[in-house]
Design an enzyme around this catalytic site. Structure first.
Site, mmCIF file in Angstrom:
data_model
loop_
_atom_site.group_PDB
_atom_site.id
_atom_site.type_symbol
_atom_site.label_atom_id
_atom_site.label_comp_id
_atom_site.label_asym_id
_atom_site.label_seq_id
_atom_site.Cartn_x
_atom_site.Cartn_y
_atom_site.Cartn_z
ATOM 1 N N TYR A 247 0.838 -1.188 0.000
ATOM 2 C CA TYR A 247 0.000 0.000 0.000
ATOM 3 C C TYR A 247 0.878 1.245 0.000
ATOM 4 C CZ TYR A 247 1.218 0.485 4.935
ATOM 5 O OH TYR A 247 1.915 0.635 6.109
ATOM 6 N N LEU B 177 5.557 -2.741 7.824
ATOM 7 C CA LEU B 177 6.816 -2.085 7.485
ATOM 8 C C LEU B 177 6.468 -0.926 6.568
ATOM 9 C CD1 LEU B 177 8.946 -5.256 6.643
ATOM 10 C CD2 LEU B 177 9.004 -3.950 8.771
ATOM 11 N N GLU B 178 6.684 0.325 7.029
ATOM 12 C CA GLU B 178 6.228 1.490 6.272
ATOM 13 C C GLU B 178 7.356 2.493 6.081
ATOM 14 O OE1 GLU B 178 2.087 3.027 6.753
ATOM 15 O OE2 GLU B 178 3.145 4.818 7.449
ATOM 16 N N ASN B 179 7.614 2.802 4.823
ATOM 17 C CA ASN B 179 8.678 3.725 4.433
ATOM 18 C C ASN B 179 8.113 5.100 4.108
ATOM 19 O OD1 ASN B 179 9.856 4.920 1.667
ATOM 20 N ND2 ASN B 179 11.554 4.188 2.904
ATOM 21 N N ARG C 283 8.567 5.346 9.126
ATOM 22 C CA ARG C 283 7.216 5.675 9.576
ATOM 23 C C ARG C 283 6.715 4.644 10.581
ATOM 24 N NH1 ARG C 283 4.348 9.578 6.857
ATOM 25 N NH2 ARG C 283 2.440 8.640 7.632
#
Length: 371
Positions: A27, A90-92, A110
């Site tokens: 996403y 896991l968010e970049n 993030r």
């Protein structure tokens, strides 16, 4: 041969079932805009330059993350049975204008956590996560924490994302309980230093209620940041209450946040009362409007007397589809830069008024795509 076929068919069925019990979702958000800012200083004020922002001027620029920070992420779920799931995120964060990593160059700056979720007991997660205060007030933020023109750092503190954190979230009917403990948040120091258990630790708790048109929350947050090279720690406390009510196509919200920052000796660095109020109005299925007002009553700033900063905001958001929208954001701040920069409370957003200026106007036209 027949037995082998039956065995292979059974294994295929088992593999398909196992695959069906797990999922991974990619996403993200791509958000950018063209921005005009008035009275912007030519340099970042720091202790080294005497907090000198330089001469004031107007800026026209392409920026990233107007309504939502640009990001991409992976969200995974595995069904373990009996209502129990393994979960991870896991968010970049990245700048769409230049392609650079955000959050200090972290790969997953993030969010980065793993945990377990029970259908009846709630979820426990471990890693880099949002604090309890951030989560509790999210539904009462007029712009849902739009980073461009909402004073998120002034409201919540620099520790909105916390490293080395264990967090619990449980929803029971209309009530949601949230709590977290950080073993060491690296936003101000090293964290998790042997023999210095308190250094950079943090914790918080909140209760939220949502039923029909009405919602409310109460939350507390404490952060003990490193303040000196020797490892002395401060005590930064915040407590907040907020509420919202929906009337037809409009939703009204507001809140109050009490804040007190002290150094290792107990001297007050900052004592303030922060207020906000806002309205979301769905004009049509495609067009949504937001207006908001923010005010910070600074009681004590280390003995320095400053004028209280305030800011007004307006957003018009037009959806071209379920995933793509165009927006106009504008804000005016007095006695500080936008998002309360140079009010000696934030210094975090890059909106520093030039010398001799005590106000700032920002206008942004942007596009956002959600995938």
């Amino acid at each position: 041969m027949k037995g082998t076929s039956i065995l292979l068919a059974g294994l295929s069925t088992f593999a398909a079932a196992a695959h069906a019990q797990s999922s991974v979702t990619l996403y993200g958000v791509a958000d950018t805009n063209i921005e005009y800012v008035s009275h912007l200083g030519t340099q970042t004020p720091t202790p080294g330059n005497g907090f000198n922002a330089g001469a004031a001027g107007s800026a026209f620029r392409l920026t990233s993350g107007g309504l939502s920070g640009s990001r991409w992420g992976l969200r995974g779920v595995e069904e373990l049975g009996n209502g129990l799931k393994a979960i991870y995120v896991l968010e970049n964060g990245f700048g769409l204008d230049d392609g650079k990593l955000q959050q200090g160059g972290r790969l997953f700056g993030r969010q980065a956590f793993v945990g377990l979720e029970s259908a009846s007991l709630g979820k426990v997660t471990f890693g880099r996560q949002y604090t309890t205060l951030f989560s509790a007030l999210a539904n009462f933020s007029p712009t849902a924490y739009a980073g461009q023109y909402e004073p998120v750092v002034a409201q919540l503190g620099l520790n909105v994302r916390s490293d080395n954190t264990a967090k619990y979230t449980g929803t029971f009917g209309p009530m949601t309980a949230i709590a977290h403990w950080s073993f060491g948040n690296g936003v101000a120091g090293n964290g998790e230093v042997p023999g210095q258990f308190r250094r950079d630790t943090g914790y918080g708790a909140a209760l939220a209620y949502a039923s029909g048109a009405f919602g409310a929350t109460v939350a507390y947050d404490q952060f003990n940041p490193t303040l000196t090279a020797g490892g002395s720690t401060g005590t930064f406390k915040k407590a907040a209450v907020a509420a919202s009510y929906a009337v037809g196509p409009a939703r009204i919200m507001g809140g109050y946040r009490w804040g007190q920052n002290k150094d290792a000796a107990g001297a007050t660095l900052l004592r303030d009362d922060y207020y906000w109020v806002g309205v979301n109005y769905q004009v049509t299925a495609a067009l949504a409007l937001t207006i908001a007002y923010y005010y910070d009553d600074v009681k004590n700033l280390g003995g320095i007397n400053i004028k209280n900063p305030w800011q007004a905001l307006f957003v018009a958001d037009y959806s071209l589809s379920k995933r793509t929208d165009l927006y106009l954001s504008t804000a005016y701040a007095k006695n500080a830069g936008l998002n309360f920069d140079t009010s000696a409370i934030s210094f975090a957003n890059g909106y520093f008024p030039g010398n001799g200026k005590d106000n700032m106007l920002g206008v942004a036209l942007g596009i956002r795509h959600i995938f």
